[in-house]
Design an enzyme around this catalytic site. Structure first.
Site, mmCIF file in Angstrom:
data_model
loop_
_atom_site.group_PDB
_atom_site.id
_atom_site.type_symbol
_atom_site.label_atom_id
_atom_site.label_comp_id
_atom_site.label_asym_id
_atom_site.label_seq_id
_atom_site.Cartn_x
_atom_site.Cartn_y
_atom_site.Cartn_z
ATOM 1 N N ALA A 183 0.968 -1.239 -0.160
ATOM 2 C CA ALA A 183 -0.113 0.102 0.091
ATOM 3 C C ALA A 183 0.601 1.172 -0.102
ATOM 4 C CB ALA A 183 -0.737 0.048 1.307
ATOM 5 N N GLY A 216 0.878 -5.135 0.884
ATOM 6 C CA GLY A 216 -0.466 -5.143 0.072
ATOM 7 C C GLY A 216 -0.297 -5.822 -1.372
ATOM 8 N N GLU A 254 -0.456 -9.333 -0.916
ATOM 9 C CA GLU A 254 -1.979 -9.742 -0.715
ATOM 10 C C GLU A 254 -2.867 -9.636 -1.967
ATOM 11 O OE1 GLU A 254 -2.213 -6.623 2.318
ATOM 12 O OE2 GLU A 254 -2.731 -8.048 3.978
ATOM 13 N N GLU A 303 4.375 -5.380 6.992
ATOM 14 C CA GLU A 303 3.809 -4.182 7.495
ATOM 15 C C GLU A 303 4.075 -4.023 9.084
ATOM 16 O OE1 GLU A 303 2.480 -6.688 5.628
ATOM 17 O OE2 GLU A 303 0.689 -5.971 4.352
HETATM 18 N N1 DAK Z 1 4.585 3.366 -0.512
HETATM 19 C C1 DAK Z 1 5.153 4.515 -0.835
HETATM 20 N N2 DAK Z 1 6.239 4.634 -1.745
HETATM 21 C C2 DAK Z 1 7.138 3.310 -1.816
HETATM 22 C C3 DAK Z 1 6.713 2.279 -1.220
HETATM 23 C C4 DAK Z 1 5.472 2.099 -0.649
HETATM 24 N N3 DAK Z 1 4.922 0.944 -0.058
HETATM 25 N N4 DAK Z 1 7.698 1.292 -1.380
HETATM 26 C C5 DAK Z 1 8.524 2.095 -2.037
HETATM 27 N N5 DAK Z 1 7.993 3.366 -2.229
HETATM 28 C C6 DAK Z 1 8.982 4.546 -3.070
HETATM 29 C C7 DAK Z 1 10.030 4.748 -1.939
HETATM 30 O O1 DAK Z 1 9.779 6.027 -0.796
HETATM 31 C C8 DAK Z 1 10.966 5.541 -3.170
HETATM 32 O O2 DAK Z 1 10.501 6.813 -3.495
HETATM 33 P P1 DAK Z 1 11.352 8.110 -3.613
HETATM 34 O O3 DAK Z 1 12.349 8.222 -2.289
HETATM 35 O O4 DAK Z 1 12.389 7.695 -4.972
HETATM 36 O O5 DAK Z 1 10.593 9.371 -3.945
HETATM 37 C C9 DAK Z 1 10.773 4.488 -4.363
HETATM 38 O O6 DAK Z 1 9.562 4.122 -4.197
HETATM 39 C C10 DAK Z 1 11.879 3.828 -4.370
HETATM 40 O O7 DAK Z 1 11.866 2.960 -3.421
HETATM 41 P P2 DAK Z 1 13.456 2.694 -2.621
HETATM 42 O O8 DAK Z 1 14.275 3.969 -2.833
HETATM 43 O O9 DAK Z 1 13.231 2.412 -1.350
HETATM 44 O O10 DAK Z 1 13.941 1.464 -3.658
HETATM 45 P P3 DAK Z 1 14.672 0.066 -2.954
HETATM 46 O O11 DAK Z 1 15.171 -0.609 -4.249
HETATM 47 O O12 DAK Z 1 16.082 0.536 -2.079
HETATM 48 O O13 DAK Z 1 14.040 -0.789 -2.090
HETATM 49 C C11 DAK Z 1 11.870 -1.790 -1.495
HETATM 50 C C12 DAK Z 1 12.850 -1.357 -2.491
HETATM 51 C C13 DAK Z 1 10.677 -2.541 -2.094
HETATM 52 C C14 DAK Z 1 12.407 -3.157 -0.860
HETATM 53 C C15 DAK Z 1 11.746 -0.686 -0.503
HETATM 54 O O14 DAK Z 1 11.278 0.654 -1.266
HETATM 55 C C16 DAK Z 1 10.655 -1.062 0.590
HETATM 56 O O15 DAK Z 1 10.767 -1.499 1.662
HETATM 57 N N6 DAK Z 1 9.313 -0.265 0.347
HETATM 58 C C17 DAK Z 1 8.375 -0.511 1.417
HETATM 59 C C18 DAK Z 1 7.842 -1.969 1.385
HETATM 60 C C19 DAK Z 1 6.847 -2.023 2.602
HETATM 61 O O16 DAK Z 1 7.233 -1.679 3.751
HETATM 62 N N7 DAK Z 1 5.727 -2.744 2.128
HETATM 63 C C20 DAK Z 1 4.381 -2.625 2.872
HETATM 64 C C21 DAK Z 1 3.845 -1.167 2.999
HETATM 65 S S1 DAK Z 1 2.674 -1.428 4.253
HETATM 66 C C22 DAK Z 1 -4.705 -1.887 6.322
HETATM 67 C C23 DAK Z 1 -4.517 -1.629 4.992
HETATM 68 C C24 DAK Z 1 -3.493 -1.838 4.160
HETATM 69 C C25 DAK Z 1 -2.370 -2.372 4.779
HETATM 70 C C26 DAK Z 1 -2.257 -2.289 6.329
HETATM 71 C C27 DAK Z 1 -3.137 -2.291 6.830
HETATM 72 N N8 DAK Z 1 -5.796 -1.644 7.098
HETATM 73 C C28 DAK Z 1 -7.216 -1.197 6.595
HETATM 74 C C29 DAK Z 1 -5.839 -1.740 8.566
HETATM 75 C C30 DAK Z 1 -1.215 -2.446 3.817
HETATM 76 C C31 DAK Z 1 -0.015 -2.065 4.203
HETATM 77 C C32 DAK Z 1 1.338 -2.204 3.589
HETATM 78 O O17 DAK Z 1 1.250 -2.644 2.502
#
Ligand code: DAK
Length: 258
Positions: free
Chosen positions: A65, A109, A112, A132
């Protein structure tokens, strides 16, 4: 079809939907999920399409997400606004087969959403995770439910509690994905799989999908009863007449329009 956050390709009876927010690692936001629902419903209703592929780029399926979009949400924003429920689950209403094709990251997400597809084909570069917990929330689109049902409690708990990513080989070993191909040939191989299904009678493919999904919602006895109705009804369809005649006449069946 023109979208801001999706790319669409048509390959005969196979439609390809590509998640496309390259600057944000295909992070899933409202616009993308609205567009995805729109594209899925259009292809589901299109008589020229038998199978849908949902994929991302070579680097990422989706990194979850959109954290930037949700960081300042309040409880009211998410609960009253029905965050996730309002537009993430359209894919579950699609009646034709949807194959998820994953290269690179499928996180949070993104993982998922991938698990909402009917089955997954992955590149050897694929990485699946539910991180998450690291951003202070539980999964919200089925991660705690679909993951343990697919790969078992122990692996799922491990992934969900530690945020450890698993690679394509581990994903295949645990049953999260059905096949793994080298990244360079992923789409070519995925299209072969999709075309194999697209050449089957679409009405039967839809009934198979419906029956398999019923297995996760009911008891074994009820599930088999459900399947049996489709089996009996099949004898009233052109697909059964064509399929069985073709076998007996030693020719390739032609399921066009069936
Ligand atoms: N959201 C927004 N931007 C993201 C992102 C994300 N999930 N993932 C990456 N980006 C952006 C980064 O901020 C960066 O942007 P700039 O700084 O260039 O502006 C760009 O994409 C490139 O990312 P990185 O520089 O980090 O690239 P790397 O190759 O170094 O790393 C990575 C890739 C995928 C390993 C890393 O970006 C990463 O760890 N991303 C976050 C992964 C993550 O934590 N995903 C889970 C997100 S939380 C709910 C509903 C939904 C959810 C929960 C609850 N409720 C209704 C209760 C769902 C939650 C999630 O999915």
């Amino acid at each position: 079809m023109e979208y801001a956050d999706l790319l669409i390709e048509n390959h005969g009876k196979v439609a390809v939907i590509r998640l496309n927010r390259p600057k944000a690692m295909n992070a899933l936001n409202d616009n993308m999920m609205n567009e995805l629902g729109d594209a899925l419903y259009k292809f589901d209703a299109d008589p020229g399409v038998n199978v849908i592929i949902l994929t991302g780029s070579e680097k990422v399926f989706a990194a979850g997400a959109d954290i930037a979009a949700m960081a300042n949400y309040t409880y009211a924003d998410t609960y009253q606004g029905n965050y996730i429920g309002r537009n993430w689950e359209h894919i579950l209403n699609v009646r034709k087969p949807v194959i998820g094709v994953v290269a690179g990251y499928a996180l949070g997400g993104g993982c998922e959403l991938a698990m909402m597809c009917d089955f997954l084909i992955a590149a050897d570069s694929a990485k699946f995770g539910q991180p998450e917990i690291k951003v202070g929330v539980t999964p919200g689109a089925g991660g705690t439910q679909r993951l343990p049902r697919t790969i078992g409690k122990s692996k799922a708990m491990d992934m969900l509690l530690t945020s450890r990513m698993i690679d394509a080989a581990e994903a295949e070993r645990t049953g999260l994905v059905s096949r793994v191909f080298p990244a360079e040939s992923l789409m070519e191989e995925a299209l072969k799989v999709a075309n194999t299904i697209a050449d089957m009678p679409v009405s039967v493919a839809m009934a198979v999908k419906d029956s398999v999904n019923r297995a996760f919602e009911t008891t074994l006895t009820e599930g088999v009863r459900y399947e049996r109705r489709f089996f009996h009804a099949g004898f009233g369809t052109p697909a059964q007449k064509e399929g069985m005649s073709a076998f007996l006449e030693k020719r390739k069946p032609n399921f066009e329009g069936m």
